[in-house]
Design a protein around this motif. Structure first.
Motif, PDB file in Angstrom:
ATOM      1  N   GLN A  23      30.630  31.404  42.374  1.00 36.84           N
ATOM      2  CA  GLN A  23      31.942  32.049  42.246  1.00 36.84           C
ATOM      3  C   GLN A  23      32.436  32.497  43.623  1.00 36.84           C
ATOM      4  OE1 GLN A  23      31.464  35.167  39.342  1.00 36.84           O
ATOM      5  NE2 GLN A  23      31.178  33.746  37.656  1.00 36.84           N
ATOM      6  N   PHE A  24      32.590  31.542  44.483  1.00 42.57           N
ATOM      7  CA  PHE A  24      32.963  31.857  45.862  1.00 42.57           C
ATOM      8  C   PHE A  24      34.358  32.461  45.948  1.00 42.57           C
ATOM      9  CE2 PHE A  24      34.703  30.628  50.036  1.00 42.57           C
ATOM     10  CZ  PHE A  24      33.777  31.260  50.853  1.00 42.57           C
ATOM     11  N   ASP A  25      35.238  32.089  45.019  1.00 45.19           N
ATOM     12  CA  ASP A  25      36.597  32.637  45.052  1.00 45.19           C
ATOM     13  C   ASP A  25      36.593  34.156  44.857  1.00 45.19           C
ATOM     14  OD1 ASP A  25      37.656  30.154  45.471  1.00 45.19           O
ATOM     15  OD2 ASP A  25      38.053  29.748  43.351  1.00 45.19           O
ATOM     16  N   MET A  26      35.711  34.645  43.995  1.00 44.49           N
ATOM     17  CA  MET A  26      35.623  36.087  43.792  1.00 44.49           C
ATOM     18  C   MET A  26      35.071  36.790  45.024  1.00 44.49           C
ATOM     19  SD  MET A  26      34.280  36.389  39.848  1.00 44.49           S
ATOM     20  CE  MET A  26      34.490  38.165  39.889  1.00 44.49           C
ATOM     21  N   VAL A  27      34.102  36.163  45.693  1.00 42.34           N
ATOM     22  CA  VAL A  27      33.560  36.733  46.932  1.00 42.34           C
ATOM     23  C   VAL A  27      34.635  36.737  48.017  1.00 42.34           C
ATOM     24  CG1 VAL A  27      31.784  36.505  48.696  1.00 42.34           C
ATOM     25  CG2 VAL A  27      31.231  36.009  46.321  1.00 42.34           C
ATOM     26  N   LYS A  28      35.403  35.677  48.084  1.00 42.95           N
ATOM     27  CA  LYS A  28      36.486  35.599  49.073  1.00 42.95           C
ATOM     28  C   LYS A  28      37.535  36.666  48.811  1.00 42.95           C
ATOM     29  CE  LYS A  28      39.722  32.288  51.103  1.00 42.95           C
ATOM     30  NZ  LYS A  28      40.245  30.897  51.041  1.00 42.95           N
ATOM     31  N   ARG A  29      37.836  36.902  47.528  1.00 44.82           N
ATOM     32  CA  ARG A  29      38.799  37.951  47.178  1.00 44.82           C
ATOM     33  C   ARG A  29      38.248  39.323  47.551  1.00 44.82           C
ATOM     34  NH1 ARG A  29      38.730  37.416  41.974  1.00 44.82           N
ATOM     35  NH2 ARG A  29      39.816  35.408  42.125  1.00 44.82           N
ATOM     36  N   GLU A  30      36.951  39.506  47.361  1.00 46.60           N
ATOM     37  CA  GLU A  30      36.319  40.770  47.740  1.00 46.60           C
ATOM     38  C   GLU A  30      36.352  40.970  49.254  1.00 46.60           C
ATOM     39  OE1 GLU A  30      31.921  42.922  47.213  1.00 46.60           O
ATOM     40  OE2 GLU A  30      32.390  41.032  46.212  1.00 46.60           O
ATOM     41  N   PHE A  31      36.150  39.883  49.994  1.00 52.21           N
ATOM     42  CA  PHE A  31      36.162  39.959  51.452  1.00 52.21           C
ATOM     43  C   PHE A  31      37.548  40.280  51.989  1.00 52.21           C
ATOM     44  CE2 PHE A  31      35.865  38.127  55.766  1.00 52.21           C
ATOM     45  CZ  PHE A  31      34.716  38.766  56.198  1.00 52.21           C
ATOM     46  N   SER A  32      38.586  39.950  51.210  1.00 55.19           N
ATOM     47  CA  SER A  32      39.963  40.213  51.635  1.00 55.19           C
ATOM     48  C   SER A  32      40.471  41.567  51.165  1.00 55.19           C
ATOM     49  CB  SER A  32      40.888  39.105  51.109  1.00 55.19           C
ATOM     50  OG  SER A  32      40.475  37.833  51.578  1.00 55.19           O
ATOM     51  N   HIS A  33      39.699  42.246  50.331  1.00 52.67           N
ATOM     52  CA  HIS A  33      40.114  43.550  49.800  1.00 52.67           C
ATOM     53  C   HIS A  33      39.897  44.638  50.846  1.00 52.67           C
ATOM     54  CE1 HIS A  33      40.201  47.030  47.011  1.00 52.67           C
ATOM     55  NE2 HIS A  33      40.975  46.257  46.295  1.00 52.67           N
ATOM     56  N   HIS A  34      40.840  45.563  50.966  1.00 52.49           N
ATOM     57  CA  HIS A  34      40.774  46.565  52.033  1.00 52.49           C
ATOM     58  C   HIS A  34      39.634  47.559  51.828  1.00 52.49           C
ATOM     59  CE1 HIS A  34      43.006  48.695  48.918  1.00 52.49           C
ATOM     60  NE2 HIS A  34      42.775  49.825  49.548  1.00 52.49           N
ATOM     61  N   ILE A  35      39.135  47.708  50.594  1.00 55.45           N
ATOM     62  CA  ILE A  35      37.971  48.554  50.348  1.00 55.45           C
ATOM     63  C   ILE A  35      36.709  47.717  50.215  1.00 55.45           C
ATOM     64  CG2 ILE A  35      36.926  50.212  48.753  1.00 55.45           C
ATOM     65  CD1 ILE A  35      39.651  51.247  48.059  1.00 55.45           C
ATOM     66  N   GLY A  36      36.806  46.597  49.524  1.00 53.54           N
ATOM     67  CA  GLY A  36      35.643  45.750  49.298  1.00 53.54           C
ATOM     68  C   GLY A  36      35.043  45.174  50.558  1.00 53.54           C
ATOM     69  N   VAL A  37      35.864  44.913  51.582  1.00 60.58           N
ATOM     70  CA  VAL A  37      35.326  44.319  52.806  1.00 60.58           C
ATOM     71  C   VAL A  37      34.360  45.259  53.509  1.00 60.58           C
ATOM     72  CG1 VAL A  37      37.244  45.147  54.244  1.00 60.58           C
ATOM     73  CG2 VAL A  37      35.978  43.089  54.920  1.00 60.58           C
ATOM     74  N   ASN A  38      34.558  46.559  53.376  1.00 59.08           N
ATOM     75  CA  ASN A  38      33.636  47.515  53.991  1.00 59.08           C
ATOM     76  C   ASN A  38      32.266  47.489  53.320  1.00 59.08           C
ATOM     77  OD1 ASN A  38      35.543  49.182  55.894  1.00 59.08           O
ATOM     78  ND2 ASN A  38      36.632  49.052  53.956  1.00 59.08           N
ATOM     79  N   CYS A  39      32.241  47.166  52.026  1.00 64.04           N
ATOM     80  CA  CYS A  39      30.966  47.092  51.308  1.00 64.04           C
ATOM     81  C   CYS A  39      30.131  45.896  51.742  1.00 64.04           C
ATOM     82  CB  CYS A  39      31.218  47.029  49.805  1.00 64.04           C
ATOM     83  SG  CYS A  39      32.042  48.499  49.136  1.00 64.04           S
ATOM     84  N   MET A  40      30.735  44.929  52.456  1.00 62.97           N
ATOM     85  CA  MET A  40      29.971  43.784  52.932  1.00 62.97           C
ATOM     86  C   MET A  40      28.900  44.196  53.945  1.00 62.97           C
ATOM     87  SD  MET A  40      30.992  41.063  51.416  1.00 62.97           S
ATOM     88  CE  MET A  40      32.347  40.414  50.446  1.00 62.97           C
ATOM     89  N   TYR A  41      29.044  45.366  54.548  1.00 59.81           N
ATOM     90  CA  TYR A  41      28.034  45.862  55.481  1.00 59.81           C
ATOM     91  C   TYR A  41      26.778  46.353  54.770  1.00 59.81           C
ATOM     92  CZ  TYR A  41      31.424  45.986  59.369  1.00 59.81           C
ATOM     93  OH  TYR A  41      32.320  45.651  60.341  1.00 59.81           O
ATOM     94  N   ILE A  42      26.927  46.786  53.511  1.00 62.10           N
ATOM     95  CA  ILE A  42      25.853  47.526  52.850  1.00 62.10           C
ATOM     96  C   ILE A  42      24.570  46.708  52.680  1.00 62.10           C
ATOM     97  CG2 ILE A  42      25.279  48.925  50.845  1.00 62.10           C
ATOM     98  CD1 ILE A  42      28.231  49.406  50.413  1.00 62.10           C
ATOM     99  N   PRO A  43      24.623  45.420  52.279  1.00 61.00           N
ATOM    100  CA  PRO A  43      23.349  44.684  52.151  1.00 61.00           C
ATOM    101  C   PRO A  43      22.549  44.641  53.444  1.00 61.00           C
ATOM    102  CG  PRO A  43      25.141  43.490  51.082  1.00 61.00           C
ATOM    103  CD  PRO A  43      25.767  44.603  51.831  1.00 61.00           C
TER     104      PRO A  43
END
Length: 372
Positions: free
Chosen positions: A113-133
């Motif tokens: 489901q790469f489209d959902m990950v891409k949408r998350e990466f473009s979200h102004h709040i969700g992109v910050n969560c990409m650091y957490i892992p």
């Protein structure tokens, strides 16, 4: 007769068209339902769930720090010696298990489901969560009970995870400078401080493996952007204050960043010197300002969601900073403060763990508080 003949075909055409549309809908509707239900957990999973790993890793690091200080100390934290060493080992193993499971599921989501990950990466709040892992895995490495920081494998993994954080910095901080729709004054929110925490944790880990210059560069990058974020969020405009109520636990990140910076500078300088103490006092003041306003978080506690785990990580790192401060000052007041903060951190962590285990189904089926 001619009138009746003209009416009948028109009726037949309308009925057949409706039947065709109905049959077409009946054929397409089941596929629309079954397609996302093949792996329903992937549709709910997002990078914000790694806040759980972040809390577990920080708690394991706190227990490791306490056990190391207790060997040579006779202050109030000597009571923590009664904790069996097997408890720390089990906590770290559980942390690695949870981080591995979530990482595997998120990798599947990236593939299926790469489209959902891409949408998350473009979200102004969700992109910050990409650091957490990546922050979580750095904490796992740092709190590992066996690995020696000077080994080759440890250094390679630390540098690899830190490099990913640096790449995310280039993307996120770069768009703050250049993209009109992504200016910091428009997209700034408390979750944006996760990116700062990522730089500071990376600086701490890199300093422990001996790369002082790289550690200073990551520390300066994180501290500079923390000051910018702090000022931006401190004087945010009313028109841009649209942070969801359910995400209010993220306000605890205000004192998480200076706490991490305090411990990180101690690793760089080799001692808990004046800059570390200043950052520690700042984090302590920000924590007190949050703790004195419980009504601010009352509405966010009505329904369980993954953002509740944001309460644990800042408290744990504040406890780590307290341990370092008490070790440096060696006073009864500092030791008492350390004991109180550490006990509160452990209790909050245990409560979150118990509540999550009891209501795991509600957590998995709850609406996404970050991306929605």
């Amino acid at each position: 007769m001619m009138g009746e003949a003209e009416i009948k075909p028109s009726i037949q055409v309308v009925v057949s068209a409706s039947m065709n549309n109905t049959s077409a809908n009946n054929h397409t509707h089941p596929t629309d339902i079954t397609k996302p239900s093949q792996l329903p957990i992937l549709t709910k999973l997002h990078a914000g769930y790694f806040f759980i790993c972040l809390s577990f890793g920080a708690q394991a690091l706190l227990w490791k720090s306490l056990s190391q200080h207790n060997k040579d100390s006779q202050t109030l934290w000597h009571g923590f010696n009664v904790l069996p060493s097997i408890a720390f080992l089990l906590l770290w193993c559980l942390s690695v298990l949870i981080a591995t499971t979530l990482s595997f599921l998120y990798m599947l989501k990236c593939i299926l489901q790469f489209d959902m990950v891409k949408r998350e990466f473009s979200h102004h709040i969700g992109v910050n969560c990409m650091y957490i892992p990546w922050i979580s895995w750095l904490l796992m490495l740092q709190s590992a009970p066996v690995i020696v920081p000077r080994t080759c494998y440890y250094q390679v993994l630390c540098l690899a995870f830190s490099f990913v954080i640096l790449l995310l910095d280039v993307k996120l901080y770069g768009q703050w400078f250049t993209t009109e729709k992504r200016f910091l004054s428009v997209v700034a929110n408390p979750v944006s401080q996760v990116s700062v925490i990522g730089n500071l944790v990376a600086a701490q880990v890199i300093a422990e493996i001996g790369w002082k210059e790289s550690a200073v560069s990551m520390f300066s990058l994180g501290l500079a952007h923390y000051l910018i974020l702090f000022v931006t969020l401190y004087q945010r405009l009313t028109s841009s204050n649209q942070f969801p109520t359910v995400l209010r636990p993220a306000y605890f990140l205000f004192f998480a960043a200076p706490s991490v910076a305090s411990v990180s500078w101690k690793s760089i300088s080799g001692a808990f010197v004046t800059p570390s103490k200043m950052l520690f006092f700042l984090s302590l003041f920000l924590f007190m300002s949050q703790a004195c306003r419980p009504a601010l978080f009352k509405k966010s506690l009505k329904r369980l969601n993954v953002t509740w785990w944001v309460y644990s990580f800042p408290l744990t790192f504040l406890g780590l900073a307290c341990v370092e401060y008490a070790q440096e000052v060696k006073g009864s007041m500092a030791s008492g403060l350390m004991l109180v903060i550490c006990v509160v951190s452990v209790l909050v962590f245990i409560v979150l763990m118990v509540v999550t285990l009891l209501k795991i189904e509600r957590l998995l089926h709850a609406n996404d508080p970050i991306m929605s």
